[in-house]
Scaffold this motif. Structure first.
Motif, PDB file in Angstrom:
ATOM      1  N   ASP A 169       4.950   4.982  -0.885  1.00 62.12           N
ATOM      2  CA  ASP A 169       5.941   5.670   0.088  1.00 62.12           C
ATOM      3  C   ASP A 169       6.318   4.804   0.902  1.00 62.12           C
ATOM      4  OD1 ASP A 169       7.074   7.382   2.118  1.00 62.12           O
ATOM      5  OD2 ASP A 169       7.132   8.786   0.484  1.00 62.12           O
ATOM      6  N   LEU A 170       7.562   4.561   0.959  1.00 62.22           N
ATOM      7  CA  LEU A 170       8.506   3.358   1.755  1.00 62.22           C
ATOM      8  C   LEU A 170       7.855   4.041   3.333  1.00 62.22           C
ATOM      9  CD1 LEU A 170      10.214   1.077   2.508  1.00 62.22           C
ATOM     10  CD2 LEU A 170      12.003   2.651   2.351  1.00 62.22           C
ATOM     11  N   ARG A 171       8.010   5.275   3.755  1.00 62.61           N
ATOM     12  CA  ARG A 171       7.918   5.567   4.921  1.00 62.61           C
ATOM     13  C   ARG A 171       6.317   5.483   5.425  1.00 62.61           C
ATOM     14  NH1 ARG A 171      10.064  11.394   3.252  1.00 62.61           N
ATOM     15  NH2 ARG A 171       8.719  10.971   1.780  1.00 62.61           N
ATOM     16  N   HIS A 172       5.412   5.780   4.586  1.00 61.51           N
ATOM     17  CA  HIS A 172       3.988   5.463   4.853  1.00 61.51           C
ATOM     18  C   HIS A 172       3.729   4.078   5.066  1.00 61.51           C
ATOM     19  CE1 HIS A 172       2.949   9.179   2.726  1.00 61.51           C
ATOM     20  NE2 HIS A 172       3.967   9.752   3.676  1.00 61.51           N
ATOM     21  N   VAL A 173       4.420   3.118   4.465  1.00 62.43           N
ATOM     22  CA  VAL A 173       4.267   1.620   4.398  1.00 62.43           C
ATOM     23  C   VAL A 173       4.660   1.206   5.849  1.00 62.43           C
ATOM     24  CG1 VAL A 173       5.100  -0.483   3.884  1.00 62.43           C
ATOM     25  CG2 VAL A 173       4.554   1.247   2.172  1.00 62.43           C
ATOM     26  N   VAL A 241       1.574  -6.956 -10.981  1.00 61.19           N
ATOM     27  CA  VAL A 241       0.997  -7.244  -9.865  1.00 61.19           C
ATOM     28  C   VAL A 241      -0.078  -6.482  -9.559  1.00 61.19           C
ATOM     29  CG1 VAL A 241       1.057  -7.446  -7.505  1.00 61.19           C
ATOM     30  CG2 VAL A 241       3.023  -8.295  -8.858  1.00 61.19           C
ATOM     31  N   GLN A 242      -0.404  -5.242  -9.841  1.00 62.47           N
ATOM     32  CA  GLN A 242      -1.418  -4.336  -9.609  1.00 62.47           C
ATOM     33  C   GLN A 242      -2.664  -4.693 -10.401  1.00 62.47           C
ATOM     34  OE1 GLN A 242      -0.079  -0.236  -9.437  1.00 62.47           O
ATOM     35  NE2 GLN A 242       1.256  -0.649  -7.583  1.00 62.47           N
ATOM     36  N   LYS A 243      -2.181  -4.985 -11.672  1.00 61.97           N
ATOM     37  CA  LYS A 243      -3.081  -5.074 -12.803  1.00 61.97           C
ATOM     38  C   LYS A 243      -3.962  -6.903 -12.374  1.00 61.97           C
ATOM     39  CE  LYS A 243      -3.895  -6.690 -17.535  1.00 61.97           C
ATOM     40  NZ  LYS A 243      -4.824  -5.936 -17.880  1.00 61.97           N
ATOM     41  N   GLU A 258      -4.624  -4.341   0.757  1.00 59.26           N
ATOM     42  CA  GLU A 258      -3.393  -4.399   1.306  1.00 59.26           C
ATOM     43  C   GLU A 258      -2.096  -4.356   0.230  1.00 59.26           C
ATOM     44  OE1 GLU A 258      -2.421  -4.121   4.589  1.00 59.26           O
ATOM     45  OE2 GLU A 258      -4.567  -3.649   4.775  1.00 59.26           O
ATOM     46  N   VAL A 259      -2.355  -5.037  -0.858  1.00 62.32           N
ATOM     47  CA  VAL A 259      -1.291  -5.107  -1.845  1.00 62.32           C
ATOM     48  C   VAL A 259      -0.921  -3.784  -2.446  1.00 62.32           C
ATOM     49  CG1 VAL A 259      -0.668  -5.775  -4.010  1.00 62.32           C
ATOM     50  CG2 VAL A 259      -1.633  -7.513  -2.451  1.00 62.32           C
ATOM     51  N   LYS A 260      -2.177  -2.937  -2.788  1.00 63.73           N
ATOM     52  CA  LYS A 260      -2.118  -1.485  -3.437  1.00 63.73           C
ATOM     53  C   LYS A 260      -1.582  -0.501  -2.309  1.00 63.73           C
ATOM     54  CE  LYS A 260      -6.393  -1.155  -4.632  1.00 63.73           C
ATOM     55  NZ  LYS A 260      -7.906  -0.837  -5.220  1.00 63.73           N
ATOM     56  N   GLU A 261      -1.842  -0.631  -1.090  1.00 65.36           N
ATOM     57  CA  GLU A 261      -1.087   0.198  -0.186  1.00 65.36           C
ATOM     58  C   GLU A 261      -0.022   0.088   0.494  1.00 65.36           C
ATOM     59  OE1 GLU A 261      -4.424   1.201   2.721  1.00 65.36           O
ATOM     60  OE2 GLU A 261      -5.496   2.277   1.089  1.00 65.36           O
ATOM     61  N   ASN A 262       0.400  -1.403   0.726  1.00 64.78           N
ATOM     62  CA  ASN A 262       1.517  -1.754   1.549  1.00 64.78           C
ATOM     63  C   ASN A 262       2.277  -2.798   1.031  1.00 64.78           C
ATOM     64  OD1 ASN A 262       0.533  -0.222   3.724  1.00 64.78           O
ATOM     65  ND2 ASN A 262      -1.169  -1.636   4.040  1.00 64.78           N
ATOM     66  N   MET A 263       2.470  -2.903  -0.442  1.00 68.03           N
ATOM     67  CA  MET A 263       3.547  -3.578  -0.879  1.00 68.03           C
ATOM     68  C   MET A 263       4.389  -2.654  -1.743  1.00 68.03           C
ATOM     69  SD  MET A 263       3.272  -6.823  -3.758  1.00 68.03           S
ATOM     70  CE  MET A 263       3.195  -8.033  -2.453  1.00 68.03           C
ATOM     71  N   TYR A 264       5.494  -2.873  -1.213  1.00 64.35           N
ATOM     72  CA  TYR A 264       6.634  -2.124  -1.672  1.00 64.35           C
ATOM     73  C   TYR A 264       7.776  -2.960  -2.670  1.00 64.35           C
ATOM     74  CZ  TYR A 264      10.268   1.566  -1.868  1.00 64.35           C
ATOM     75  OH  TYR A 264      11.309   2.606  -2.355  1.00 64.35           O
ATOM     76  N   ILE A 265       7.592  -2.984  -3.832  1.00 67.82           N
ATOM     77  CA  ILE A 265       8.436  -3.752  -4.917  1.00 67.82           C
ATOM     78  C   ILE A 265       7.759  -5.240  -4.653  1.00 67.82           C
ATOM     79  CG2 ILE A 265      10.364  -4.422  -6.049  1.00 67.82           C
ATOM     80  CD1 ILE A 265       9.940  -1.565  -5.926  1.00 67.82           C
ATOM     81  N   GLU A 266       8.585  -5.970  -4.132  1.00 70.84           N
ATOM     82  CA  GLU A 266       7.810  -7.515  -3.875  1.00 70.84           C
ATOM     83  C   GLU A 266       7.862  -7.783  -2.373  1.00 70.84           C
ATOM     84  OE1 GLU A 266      12.661  -8.034  -3.444  1.00 70.84           O
ATOM     85  OE2 GLU A 266      11.180  -6.672  -4.201  1.00 70.84           O
ATOM     86  N   ASP A 267       7.974  -6.777  -1.314  1.00 71.43           N
ATOM     87  CA  ASP A 267       7.712  -6.805  -0.234  1.00 71.43           C
ATOM     88  C   ASP A 267       6.497  -6.368   0.236  1.00 71.43           C
ATOM     89  OD1 ASP A 267      10.471  -8.078   0.921  1.00 71.43           O
ATOM     90  OD2 ASP A 267      11.049  -6.097  -0.162  1.00 71.43           O
TER      91      ASP A 267
END
Length: 356
Positions: A169-173, A241-243, A258-267
């Protein structure tokens, strides 16, 4: 003329109020997937593999989708239209040519060969250029029209599954990002183009090109990478990416989290309690993703120490000199918001775009 103003149901207003009040406290993501979303995931898992250099994936086709008929003439007419639209724009034509030829030179597209005539799913994708004068890096992007329909009403996008939403979720990020004293921000360089389309799926991504030479018969190419314009491209890129992250989680547990929780698309928006931890996290993220052929770039931080440890070519374009680091430009974007790194403030020009 009379206009009718829609009055929102009070129950809907109250529900939205509580949803906004619970941001960051309650997990509001719906994890129940549809049959088609599960099918897309299963097709991804069965097709995705690492070839020693980067990942390869297939397209998640819909069951019993209609056949893709020959649409060469449609793509040819669209090419002529694109050429006419830019006939008096010398610089834009040059940028368009450079962008397409860069695809070919980098291996992101290839010329059709004799064996491609045996392909069972062939589609020619019309394409056009999108120009962004406000960008400091990529000012021209080639967009393929995978939604272009033939006379039977069929497009490539109507034959493939979109796939489930895998990004957090963008807001959670954004909320988690603000919990760190030292903030870090970067994105994956040309994310879609870092994952290959398997050979048997490339011919459904043919396109015509002739460098604006109107008297020349167009050459036929096909994309070899995940293509900008396909409905499932965001899903396929994120899933890849997640794999990659899951398979190397033991070696880089903090970076993987960090990638699993805080990557939104490519950011990715992340951070750490101090400078040294932030530098270590940055290195872990780069090492973790580079294994799969993904490169993090456009690094930004509110820590001068982190930026000094970042090579010039990997920094955000506005932070590429010592003078820039000293003033820490305040014009940087963080997922739709402006991040003033000098004062460590986020500013919003349109709050509703962040919450919807």
């Amino acid at each position: 003329m009379w206009t009718v103003k829609r009055i929102e149901n009070p129950n809907d207003q109250l529900r939205r109020f509580w949803e906004l009040d619970a941001i960051g406290v309650v997990n509001q993501q719906n994890n129940v997937r549809s049959v088609e979303e599960e099918d897309a995931l299963n097709q991804f898992n069965s097709s995705c593999n690492f070839n020693g250099d980067r990942y390869e994936v297939g397209l998640p086709w819909k069951k019993d989708h209609p056949p893709l008929v020959d649409n060469y003439q449609q793509a040819y007419q669209r090419l002529i239209s694109s050429e006419r639209n830019l006939i008096e724009h010398v610089e834009k034509k040059r940028m368009y040519c450079d962008a397409v030829n860069q695809y070919i030179d980098d291996g992101h597209a290839r010329a059709i060969v004799k064996e491609d005539s045996k392909a069972d799913k062939i589609r020619y994708l019309p394409h056009h250029a999108v120009f962004r004068e406000d960008r400091t890096t990529t000012k021209c992007r080639v967009v393929f029209d995978s939604s272009a329909k033939t006379a039977d009403g069929v497009s490539l996008n109507s034959c493939v599954l979109k796939g489930p939403k895998l990004q957090p979720d963008l807001r959670h990020v954004m909320i988690r990002f603000r919990c760190h004293r030292i903030g870090l921000m970067a994105d994956i360089k040309r994310m879609f183009l870092q994952t290959k389309l398997k050979r048997e799926y490339q011919n459904s991504h043919r396109f015509l090109w002739r460098d604006f030479q109107a008297d020349k018969t167009p050459d036929v190419y096909c994309m070899t990478r995940i293509t900008f314009g396909d409905t499932p491209s965001p899903f396929l890129s994120i899933a890849t990416v997640q794999k990659q992250v899951r398979e190397h989680e033991e070696d880089y547990p903090v970076g993987a989290k960090e990638v699993k929780e805080n990557m939104y698309i490519e950011d990715i928006l992340s951070g750490a309690p101090d400078d040294d931890c932030a530098v270590q996290l940055k290195d872990d993220l780069c090492n973790l993703l580079s294994i799969g052929g993904f490169s993090l770039t456009k690094w930004v931080s509110n820590s001068q120490k982190v930026m000094e440890a970042t090579p010039l070519r990997e920094r955000a374009p506005t932070l590429m000199s010592t003078a820039d680091l000293e003033k820490m430009s305040d014009s940087l974007k963080a997922l739709g918001t402006s991040w003033n790194t000098q004062d460590d403030l986020l500013t919003f020009t349109n709050v509703s775009s962040i919450l919807t």
